[in-house]
Design a protein around this motif. Structure first.
Motif, PDB file in Angstrom:
ATOM      1  N   THR A  47       0.845  -1.197   0.000  1.00  0.00           N
ATOM      2  CA  THR A  47       0.000   0.000   0.000  1.00  0.00           C
ATOM      3  C   THR A  47       0.880   1.246   0.000  1.00  0.00           C
ATOM      4  O   THR A  47       1.858   1.313   0.752  1.00  0.00           O
ATOM      5  CB  THR A  47      -0.882   0.008   1.267  1.00  0.00           C
ATOM      6  OG1 THR A  47      -1.671  -1.172   1.264  1.00  0.00           O
ATOM      7  CG2 THR A  47      -1.753   1.239   1.342  1.00  0.00           C
ATOM      8  N   ALA A  48       0.517   2.233  -0.819  1.00  0.00           N
ATOM      9  CA  ALA A  48       1.312   3.473  -0.863  1.00  0.00           C
ATOM     10  C   ALA A  48       0.406   4.669  -1.142  1.00  0.00           C
ATOM     11  O   ALA A  48      -0.546   4.567  -1.914  1.00  0.00           O
ATOM     12  CB  ALA A  48       2.390   3.376  -1.941  1.00  0.00           C
ATOM     13  N   ALA A  50       2.329   7.804  -1.197  1.00  0.00           N
ATOM     14  CA  ALA A  50       3.333   8.752  -1.711  1.00  0.00           C
ATOM     15  C   ALA A  50       3.522   8.475  -3.197  1.00  0.00           C
ATOM     16  O   ALA A  50       4.554   7.973  -3.652  1.00  0.00           O
ATOM     17  CB  ALA A  50       4.641   8.607  -0.944  1.00  0.00           C
ATOM     18  N   ALA A  69      11.280  -1.308   3.643  1.00  0.00           N
ATOM     19  CA  ALA A  69      10.155  -2.151   3.219  1.00  0.00           C
ATOM     20  C   ALA A  69      10.687  -3.308   2.378  1.00  0.00           C
ATOM     21  O   ALA A  69      11.627  -3.143   1.593  1.00  0.00           O
ATOM     22  CB  ALA A  69       9.155  -1.321   2.412  1.00  0.00           C
ATOM     23  N   ARG A  70      10.054  -4.459   2.513  1.00  0.00           N
ATOM     24  CA  ARG A  70      10.475  -5.602   1.691  1.00  0.00           C
ATOM     25  C   ARG A  70      10.222  -5.319   0.226  1.00  0.00           C
ATOM     26  O   ARG A  70      10.919  -5.810  -0.658  1.00  0.00           O
ATOM     27  CB  ARG A  70       9.727  -6.867   2.144  1.00  0.00           C
ATOM     28  CG  ARG A  70      10.095  -7.291   3.539  1.00  0.00           C
ATOM     29  CD  ARG A  70       9.203  -8.391   4.028  1.00  0.00           C
ATOM     30  NE  ARG A  70       7.795  -8.006   4.041  1.00  0.00           N
ATOM     31  CZ  ARG A  70       6.821  -8.799   4.454  1.00  0.00           C
ATOM     32  NH1 ARG A  70       7.090 -10.020   4.847  1.00  0.00           N
ATOM     33  NH2 ARG A  70       5.571  -8.387   4.452  1.00  0.00           N
ATOM     34  N   ALA A  98      -0.655  -3.062   3.971  1.00  0.00           N
ATOM     35  CA  ALA A  98       0.176  -2.155   4.759  1.00  0.00           C
ATOM     36  C   ALA A  98       0.600  -2.823   6.065  1.00  0.00           C
ATOM     37  O   ALA A  98       1.311  -2.210   6.872  1.00  0.00           O
ATOM     38  CB  ALA A  98      -0.588  -0.868   5.060  1.00  0.00           C
ATOM     39  N   ARG A 102       3.369  -9.274   7.331  1.00  0.00           N
ATOM     40  CA  ARG A 102       2.414 -10.261   6.794  1.00  0.00           C
ATOM     41  C   ARG A 102       3.188 -11.253   5.928  1.00  0.00           C
ATOM     42  O   ARG A 102       4.224 -10.894   5.348  1.00  0.00           O
ATOM     43  CB  ARG A 102       1.313  -9.556   5.976  1.00  0.00           C
ATOM     44  CG  ARG A 102       1.836  -8.966   4.700  1.00  0.00           C
ATOM     45  CD  ARG A 102       0.898  -7.995   4.038  1.00  0.00           C
ATOM     46  NE  ARG A 102       1.574  -7.414   2.868  1.00  0.00           N
ATOM     47  CZ  ARG A 102       2.500  -6.475   2.916  1.00  0.00           C
ATOM     48  NH1 ARG A 102       2.867  -5.973   4.089  1.00  0.00           N
ATOM     49  NH2 ARG A 102       3.091  -6.040   1.836  1.00  0.00           N
ATOM     50  N   LEU A 104       4.619 -13.122   2.911  1.00  0.00           N
ATOM     51  CA  LEU A 104       4.709 -12.747   1.503  1.00  0.00           C
ATOM     52  C   LEU A 104       4.035 -13.791   0.632  1.00  0.00           C
ATOM     53  O   LEU A 104       3.298 -13.467  -0.293  1.00  0.00           O
ATOM     54  CB  LEU A 104       6.178 -12.608   1.079  1.00  0.00           C
ATOM     55  CG  LEU A 104       6.906 -11.339   1.514  1.00  0.00           C
ATOM     56  CD1 LEU A 104       8.325 -11.351   0.995  1.00  0.00           C
ATOM     57  CD2 LEU A 104       6.170 -10.106   1.033  1.00  0.00           C
ATOM     58  N   HIS A 144      13.854   6.910   2.096  1.00  0.00           N
ATOM     59  CA  HIS A 144      13.029   6.383   1.006  1.00  0.00           C
ATOM     60  C   HIS A 144      13.812   6.431  -0.312  1.00  0.00           C
ATOM     61  O   HIS A 144      14.808   7.146  -0.426  1.00  0.00           O
ATOM     62  CB  HIS A 144      11.749   7.208   0.839  1.00  0.00           C
ATOM     63  CG  HIS A 144      10.679   6.866   1.840  1.00  0.00           C
ATOM     64  ND1 HIS A 144      10.876   6.930   3.212  1.00  0.00           N
ATOM     65  CD2 HIS A 144       9.394   6.448   1.667  1.00  0.00           C
ATOM     66  CE1 HIS A 144       9.756   6.575   3.830  1.00  0.00           C
ATOM     67  NE2 HIS A 144       8.843   6.270   2.918  1.00  0.00           N
ATOM     68  N   TYR A 171      -8.784   6.602   6.859  1.00  0.00           N
ATOM     69  CA  TYR A 171      -9.380   6.368   5.551  1.00  0.00           C
ATOM     70  C   TYR A 171     -10.639   7.212   5.391  1.00  0.00           C
ATOM     71  O   TYR A 171     -11.407   7.397   6.352  1.00  0.00           O
ATOM     72  CB  TYR A 171      -9.747   4.890   5.385  1.00  0.00           C
ATOM     73  CG  TYR A 171      -8.550   3.996   5.261  1.00  0.00           C
ATOM     74  CD1 TYR A 171      -7.772   4.004   4.108  1.00  0.00           C
ATOM     75  CD2 TYR A 171      -8.184   3.128   6.291  1.00  0.00           C
ATOM     76  CE1 TYR A 171      -6.662   3.187   3.986  1.00  0.00           C
ATOM     77  CE2 TYR A 171      -7.071   2.309   6.182  1.00  0.00           C
ATOM     78  CZ  TYR A 171      -6.318   2.344   5.030  1.00  0.00           C
ATOM     79  OH  TYR A 171      -5.219   1.537   4.916  1.00  0.00           O
TER      80      TYR A 171
HETATM   81  C1  LIG Z   1      -2.340   4.621   3.854  1.00  0.00           C
HETATM   82  C2  LIG Z   1      -0.921   4.107   3.820  1.00  0.00           C
HETATM   83  C3  LIG Z   1      -0.024   4.633   2.907  1.00  0.00           C
HETATM   84  C4  LIG Z   1       1.293   4.183   2.855  1.00  0.00           C
HETATM   85  N1  LIG Z   1       2.145   4.737   1.937  1.00  0.00           N
HETATM   86  C5  LIG Z   1       3.413   4.288   1.847  1.00  0.00           C
HETATM   87  C6  LIG Z   1       4.281   4.831   0.858  1.00  0.00           C
HETATM   88  O1  LIG Z   1       3.909   5.693   0.067  1.00  0.00           O
HETATM   89  N2  LIG Z   1       5.554   4.337   0.807  1.00  0.00           N
HETATM   90  C7  LIG Z   1       6.006   3.369   1.671  1.00  0.00           C
HETATM   91  O2  LIG Z   1       7.175   2.972   1.564  1.00  0.00           O
HETATM   92  N3  LIG Z   1       5.191   2.843   2.609  1.00  0.00           N
HETATM   93  C8  LIG Z   1       3.901   3.272   2.711  1.00  0.00           C
HETATM   94  N4  LIG Z   1       3.052   2.733   3.631  1.00  0.00           N
HETATM   95  C9  LIG Z   1       3.547   1.676   4.529  1.00  0.00           C
HETATM   96  C10 LIG Z   1       3.631   0.307   3.829  1.00  0.00           C
HETATM   97  O3  LIG Z   1       2.407  -0.032   3.213  1.00  0.00           O
HETATM   98  C11 LIG Z   1       3.962  -0.784   4.892  1.00  0.00           C
HETATM   99  O4  LIG Z   1       5.188  -0.455   5.509  1.00  0.00           O
HETATM  100  C12 LIG Z   1       4.022  -2.192   4.297  1.00  0.00           C
HETATM  101  O5  LIG Z   1       3.916  -3.126   5.364  1.00  0.00           O
HETATM  102  C13 LIG Z   1       5.295  -2.504   3.531  1.00  0.00           C
HETATM  103  O6  LIG Z   1       5.220  -3.844   3.115  1.00  0.00           O
HETATM  104  P1  LIG Z   1       6.515  -4.725   2.798  1.00  0.00           P
HETATM  105  O7  LIG Z   1       7.388  -4.698   4.020  1.00  0.00           O
HETATM  106  O8  LIG Z   1       5.995  -6.070   2.458  1.00  0.00           O
HETATM  107  O9  LIG Z   1       7.209  -4.085   1.661  1.00  0.00           O
HETATM  108  C14 LIG Z   1       1.739   3.169   3.729  1.00  0.00           C
HETATM  109  C15 LIG Z   1       0.820   2.630   4.651  1.00  0.00           C
HETATM  110  C16 LIG Z   1      -0.484   3.090   4.691  1.00  0.00           C
HETATM  111  C17 LIG Z   1      -1.466   2.489   5.684  1.00  0.00           C
END
Ligand SMILES: Cc1cc2nc3c(=O)[nH]c(=O)nc-3n(C[C@H](O)[C@H](O)[C@H](O)COP(=O)(O)O)c2cc1C
Length: 175
Positions: A47-48, A50, A69-70, A98, A102, A104, A144, A171
């Motif tokens: 989820t992103a 940005a 992040a993974r 997010a 969790r 993979l 980032h 949300y």
């Molecule tokens: C609404 C929302 C927006 C998010 N936006 C970003 C983002 O733009 N970039 C980012 O790196 N993480 C963002 N996150 C956090 C990642 O979704 C979260 O760290 C996720 O568990 C990463 O998964 P991974 O470790 O499997 O890569 C956001 C979380 C939420 C709830």
């Protein structure tokens, strides 16, 4: 500007500064997307919010991905990825993708999705639009990486549902 202030190092922000920064940028209302890629035969998705469009000619978008992040290693290594712009029904999917730590394997088993024709990335069905991209540039920015994507394909979903938004750490929906 005095000589002293030109050369003085930028002071590190305090915890209070950072908390205020988070609250301030949280007042910039955004949509929410899922970015996805296939790396080493495994679906990665995150989820992103940005995310933004950058250029029309050529068509470019960007997403900022936390280096811890993974998904970071997956998108940097793979170079081809998808974006699903989530619709108003996708709150649960957004929260799930997010959730830190969790599993993979099988993380998309209960998330209805379709494969992008160009990238093979999993595109989430609960979306108002989809993009498929190849990495155009990678820019390190603090903790980032700004991943700039060249848009290879765009597709629109139905107008049945509005958009999922994020504002002040919560949300919202826009119908
Ligand atoms: C609404 C929302 C927006 C998010 N936006 C970003 C983002 O733009 N970039 C980012 O790196 N993480 C963002 N996150 C956090 C990642 O979704 C979260 O760290 C996720 O568990 C990463 O998964 P991974 O470790 O499997 O890569 C956001 C979380 C939420 C709830």
């Amino acid at each position: 500007m005095s000589e002293v202030s030109k050369t003085a190092p930028t002071p590190s922000p305090t915890e209070a500064d950072l908390a205020l920064f988070r609250r301030a940028v949280g007042r910039f209302a955004t949509g929410i997307c899922v970015v996805s890629t296939v790396w080493d035969g495994l679906d990665h998705a995150m989820t992103a919010n940005a995310f933004t469009s950058v250029s029309l000619d050529p068509p470019l978008v960007l997403v900022c991905v936390e280096q811890e992040a993974r998904f970071h290693d997956a998108i940097v290594s793979c170079g081809r990825w998808g974006v699903s712009v989530l619709d108003a029904t996708a709150r649960g999917t957004s929260a799930w993708l997010a959730t830190q730590g969790r599993p993979l394997h099988g993380q998309l088993d209960r998330v209805p999705h379709t494969r992008g024709e160009v990238t093979g990335a999993a595109l989430v069905d609960q979306a108002v639009a989809w993009l498929e991209c190849s990495t155009h540039d990678l820019v390190t920015a603090g903790d980032h990486t700004i991943v700039v994507g060249r848009v290879l394909a765009s597709r629109l979903g139905s107008d049945d549902h509005g958009a999922l938004l994020y504002y002040r750490s919560a949300y919202r929906t826009l119908d």
